[in-house]
Design a protein around this motif. Sequence first.
Motif, mmCIF file in Angstrom:
data_model
loop_
_atom_site.group_PDB
_atom_site.id
_atom_site.type_symbol
_atom_site.label_atom_id
_atom_site.label_comp_id
_atom_site.label_asym_id
_atom_site.label_seq_id
_atom_site.Cartn_x
_atom_site.Cartn_y
_atom_site.Cartn_z
ATOM 1 N N LEU A 84 -30.422 -27.578 10.201
ATOM 2 C CA LEU A 84 -29.241 -27.440 11.063
ATOM 3 C C LEU A 84 -27.961 -27.444 10.244
ATOM 4 C CD1 LEU A 84 -30.035 -29.691 14.156
ATOM 5 C CD2 LEU A 84 -29.840 -27.235 14.092
ATOM 6 N N GLY A 85 -28.070 -27.288 8.927
ATOM 7 C CA GLY A 85 -26.865 -27.332 8.098
ATOM 8 C C GLY A 85 -26.690 -26.083 7.271
ATOM 9 N N ILE A 86 -27.227 -24.951 7.760
ATOM 10 C CA ILE A 86 -27.199 -23.740 6.945
ATOM 11 C C ILE A 86 -25.761 -23.296 6.697
ATOM 12 C CG2 ILE A 86 -27.297 -21.925 8.710
ATOM 13 C CD1 ILE A 86 -29.625 -22.174 5.722
ATOM 14 N N ALA A 87 -24.853 -23.579 7.641
ATOM 15 C CA ALA A 87 -23.460 -23.172 7.458
ATOM 16 C C ALA A 87 -22.848 -23.836 6.227
ATOM 17 C CB ALA A 87 -22.642 -23.522 8.701
ATOM 18 N N GLY A 88 -23.285 -25.052 5.918
ATOM 19 C CA GLY A 88 -22.770 -25.725 4.730
ATOM 20 C C GLY A 88 -23.146 -24.963 3.471
ATOM 21 N N PHE A 89 -24.393 -24.488 3.391
ATOM 22 C CA PHE A 89 -24.815 -23.733 2.206
ATOM 23 C C PHE A 89 -24.103 -22.383 2.156
ATOM 24 C CE2 PHE A 89 -28.571 -26.502 2.953
ATOM 25 C CZ PHE A 89 -28.408 -27.258 1.823
ATOM 26 N N MET A 90 -23.855 -21.785 3.330
ATOM 27 C CA MET A 90 -23.087 -20.539 3.340
ATOM 28 C C MET A 90 -21.672 -20.800 2.835
ATOM 29 S SD MET A 90 -24.342 -18.980 6.948
ATOM 30 C CE MET A 90 -23.368 -17.501 6.947
ATOM 31 N N ALA A 91 -21.100 -21.941 3.211
ATOM 32 C CA ALA A 91 -19.744 -22.272 2.757
ATOM 33 C C ALA A 91 -19.716 -22.392 1.244
ATOM 34 C CB ALA A 91 -19.277 -23.571 3.412
ATOM 35 N N ILE A 92 -20.747 -23.029 0.674
ATOM 36 C CA ILE A 92 -20.767 -23.182 -0.781
ATOM 37 C C ILE A 92 -20.818 -21.815 -1.451
ATOM 38 C CG2 ILE A 92 -22.173 -23.971 -2.709
ATOM 39 C CD1 ILE A 92 -22.859 -26.382 -1.074
ATOM 40 N N GLY A 93 -21.713 -20.945 -0.956
ATOM 41 C CA GLY A 93 -21.802 -19.605 -1.531
ATOM 42 C C GLY A 93 -20.486 -18.864 -1.409
ATOM 43 N N ALA A 94 -19.868 -18.949 -0.219
ATOM 44 C CA ALA A 94 -18.630 -18.213 0.020
ATOM 45 C C ALA A 94 -17.519 -18.708 -0.902
ATOM 46 C CB ALA A 94 -18.218 -18.377 1.486
ATOM 47 N N TYR A 95 -17.336 -20.032 -0.956
ATOM 48 C CA TYR A 95 -16.229 -20.565 -1.753
ATOM 49 C C TYR A 95 -16.473 -20.375 -3.241
ATOM 50 C CZ TYR A 95 -13.435 -22.533 1.976
ATOM 51 O OH TYR A 95 -12.616 -22.678 3.057
ATOM 52 N N ALA A 96 -17.731 -20.576 -3.689
ATOM 53 C CA ALA A 96 -18.006 -20.415 -5.117
ATOM 54 C C ALA A 96 -17.768 -18.968 -5.537
ATOM 55 C CB ALA A 96 -19.449 -20.830 -5.417
ATOM 56 N N ALA A 97 -18.285 -18.011 -4.739
ATOM 57 C CA ALA A 97 -18.105 -16.608 -5.100
ATOM 58 C C ALA A 97 -16.631 -16.221 -5.070
ATOM 59 C CB ALA A 97 -18.905 -15.736 -4.133
ATOM 60 N N ALA A 98 -15.922 -16.686 -4.035
ATOM 61 C CA ALA A 98 -14.506 -16.341 -3.922
ATOM 62 C C ALA A 98 -13.717 -16.909 -5.086
ATOM 63 C CB ALA A 98 -13.950 -16.870 -2.604
ATOM 64 N N TYR A 99 -14.032 -18.140 -5.476
ATOM 65 C CA TYR A 99 -13.319 -18.757 -6.602
ATOM 66 C C TYR A 99 -13.569 -17.980 -7.881
ATOM 67 C CZ TYR A 99 -11.502 -22.382 -9.673
ATOM 68 O OH TYR A 99 -10.772 -23.062 -10.604
ATOM 69 N N LEU A 100 -14.817 -17.541 -8.083
ATOM 70 C CA LEU A 100 -15.149 -16.836 -9.324
ATOM 71 C C LEU A 100 -14.433 -15.490 -9.413
ATOM 72 C CD1 LEU A 100 -18.932 -17.658 -9.692
ATOM 73 C CD2 LEU A 100 -17.059 -18.408 -11.147
ATOM 74 N N THR A 101 -14.339 -14.745 -8.296
ATOM 75 C CA THR A 101 -13.634 -13.458 -8.393
ATOM 76 C C THR A 101 -12.130 -13.667 -8.449
ATOM 77 O OG1 THR A 101 -13.787 -13.273 -6.011
ATOM 78 C CG2 THR A 101 -15.381 -12.020 -7.276
ATOM 79 N N ASN A 102 -11.625 -14.640 -7.703
ATOM 80 C CA ASN A 102 -10.175 -14.853 -7.670
ATOM 81 C C ASN A 102 -9.637 -15.418 -8.978
ATOM 82 O OD1 ASN A 102 -9.761 -13.917 -5.152
ATOM 83 N ND2 ASN A 102 -9.240 -15.879 -4.221
ATOM 84 N N GLU A 103 -10.260 -16.476 -9.464
ATOM 85 C CA GLU A 103 -9.662 -17.230 -10.573
ATOM 86 C C GLU A 103 -10.283 -16.867 -11.908
ATOM 87 O OE1 GLU A 103 -7.259 -19.276 -9.568
ATOM 88 O OE2 GLU A 103 -7.711 -19.114 -7.423
ATOM 89 N N CYS A 104 -11.542 -16.451 -11.938
ATOM 90 C CA CYS A 104 -12.191 -16.207 -13.230
ATOM 91 C C CYS A 104 -12.401 -14.718 -13.490
ATOM 92 C CB CYS A 104 -13.534 -16.929 -13.296
ATOM 93 S SG CYS A 104 -13.413 -18.646 -12.825
ATOM 94 N N GLY A 105 -12.032 -13.863 -12.538
ATOM 95 C CA GLY A 105 -12.120 -12.432 -12.762
ATOM 96 C C GLY A 105 -13.539 -11.891 -12.861
ATOM 97 N N TRP A 106 -14.497 -12.569 -12.240
ATOM 98 C CA TRP A 106 -15.875 -12.059 -12.257
ATOM 99 C C TRP A 106 -15.966 -10.811 -11.392
ATOM 100 C CZ3 TRP A 106 -20.701 -15.510 -12.573
ATOM 101 C CH2 TRP A 106 -20.525 -16.496 -13.555
ATOM 102 N N PRO A 107 -16.908 -9.901 -11.703
ATOM 103 C CA PRO A 107 -17.177 -8.809 -10.769
ATOM 104 C C PRO A 107 -17.809 -9.360 -9.487
ATOM 105 C CG PRO A 107 -18.708 -8.760 -12.609
ATOM 106 C CD PRO A 107 -17.681 -9.796 -12.935
ATOM 107 N N ALA A 108 -17.595 -8.640 -8.379
ATOM 108 C CA ALA A 108 -17.963 -9.181 -7.062
ATOM 109 C C ALA A 108 -19.449 -9.500 -6.963
ATOM 110 C CB ALA A 108 -17.562 -8.193 -5.968
#
Lengths: 283, 290
Positions: free
Chosen positions: A33-57
Amino acid sequence: MSGYQTGLIVLLALNTIAAYGVYLPMAAGQLNLGIAGFMAIGAYAAAYLTNECGWPALAAVGAGGGAAAILAFAVAAPILRTQGIYLSLATFALGQVISAIFLNLEVVGGAAGYPVSMHIGAYLVVAAAAAIVLLVCLVSTTRVTIYFAAVKNDPLVADLLGLNVKALGISALTAGAGIAGVGGGLYAHYFNYIEAQYFGVMLSTYTVLYVLLGGTQSVFGPLIGAAIFTFLPEALRSSSQWRYAIFALFIIIFMALRPQGLITRGLSRRRVQAEAQGGTTAS
Amino acid sequence: MIAQQFVNGLMLGGVYVMIAVAFTLAIGVLNFLNFSIPGIFMIAGMVSWAALRSGQHWLFAFGLALCASAIVGLAVYLLTYRPSSDSDPEVPLVSSLGFLVLLENLVVLWLGSDQQSFPALIADFNFRAGSIVVGGAQVLSLVLSLSFVVALSLSLRFTNLGRQVRAIAESRRTASMLGVNVGAVVPRVFVLSAVFTGIGGILFAISYLQVSSTMGENIGFKGISAMIIGGMGNIWGAVAGGLLIGLVEILSTQFLGADFVNIGVYGLLLALLVAKPEGLFGKAAAREKL
């Protein structure tokens, strides 16, 4: 294809990914019942990597899935000490804690939300969803599915038969979280904006509903469930205000009439048998 | 200051007590996590608000709200619990979630999605003890909910129906062999649990003076947490869990800020589940299903 149709298909793709994130642990008997939490981690980690570290999407989305899987792996051992409904509520609590932490994390915008600069197209999201469906189908042809089913039906007997119940449970939870993390990363880069409130408990419960409505016995259940959940409310759009009420009524009546979900193992077996018979008579 | 927050926490916990007891009743007797309970909580609050707005007497309004709760509870039994008695354990959970979505959307259609202010039925009065201020309505609802719990606990222990309910909770098969009419007792448990939830919704509306179509969600999930913390199926555990959740919520707001409430409350739940899954006062879980 019009923008509306594209949007709908992307929504279906994202819902499908999330549904398979729930399906894998459920195949091993864990109602997450906590799948949204894992989606949040994926979303924020990926967003941080493209925004701040310049990773490809794409690399960032993959890393988002990896981050969610790593966290799931780290917490799996203590969480899997609980069973049944306690396990569901532990994952529920974990999801709430994760989304509350992101709500307070100023480095990713806190309560104001987090804009994502890099955009990925609809085709990429759909392709990723198709790849995940294929991957899960592929896994479902291996022995792992049978192991999961054994753990689900009776952990004690599975243990006695020599299965490593703990490792199977941990891998199911971790794989589900990884899929959900990829889904979150794709969500972030398609919509270019994420906020912690979106990844709340209702997202988790709706995702569980997709899976149970589609049926947990077949690997295609989650796909069908996500499709019904995505398209039916849209089809009811003409009765705009009533559509969610009608939809909820549909869920209740459906579960009363067909509690095992839409797609069952017997159904697909019957189809396979029919095909086999049809094949022999034709040849 | 701390003492004041302590009192506030207990008052807030009083709201969670009723809903936690309703959950624990459904889990302890029927082994069913009834997700429609937050919806029933909301129905009671909204129905009594609508009746009061149309100029009804408060006794009539609250009676109507409790009738509505009981009817919904019975509908959940007929459409959710009974058809799925021999299927996967997750199924009734799903359709009770369907009820939650249905109730919320019906209320939005009927009364709108805005938050409404509930008329103050009790003149605004406060108790003072030294530097501590206590709201009269909140004290009243805490006292009322505790006395309802006492009444429930006594009737479970001493009445005939209570004995039957406890027998079913112990073992459904044995109870039915010993002559308990399980098919007649279970709907009553549903109605009882719904009425308890409804009383909780009314008491919440009286003491916090606001109702909305989503008022049940947050409180419902905190009620589930309270039930787990106290130990499933244990009525006094649910009371203690409710008060504890209220305290943790107020104290984490006070010391960490409002945004940290969920970290405090659900972090506590997570830690407790991992350390002691049977809850503070529960017996060790042997054969739990959803």
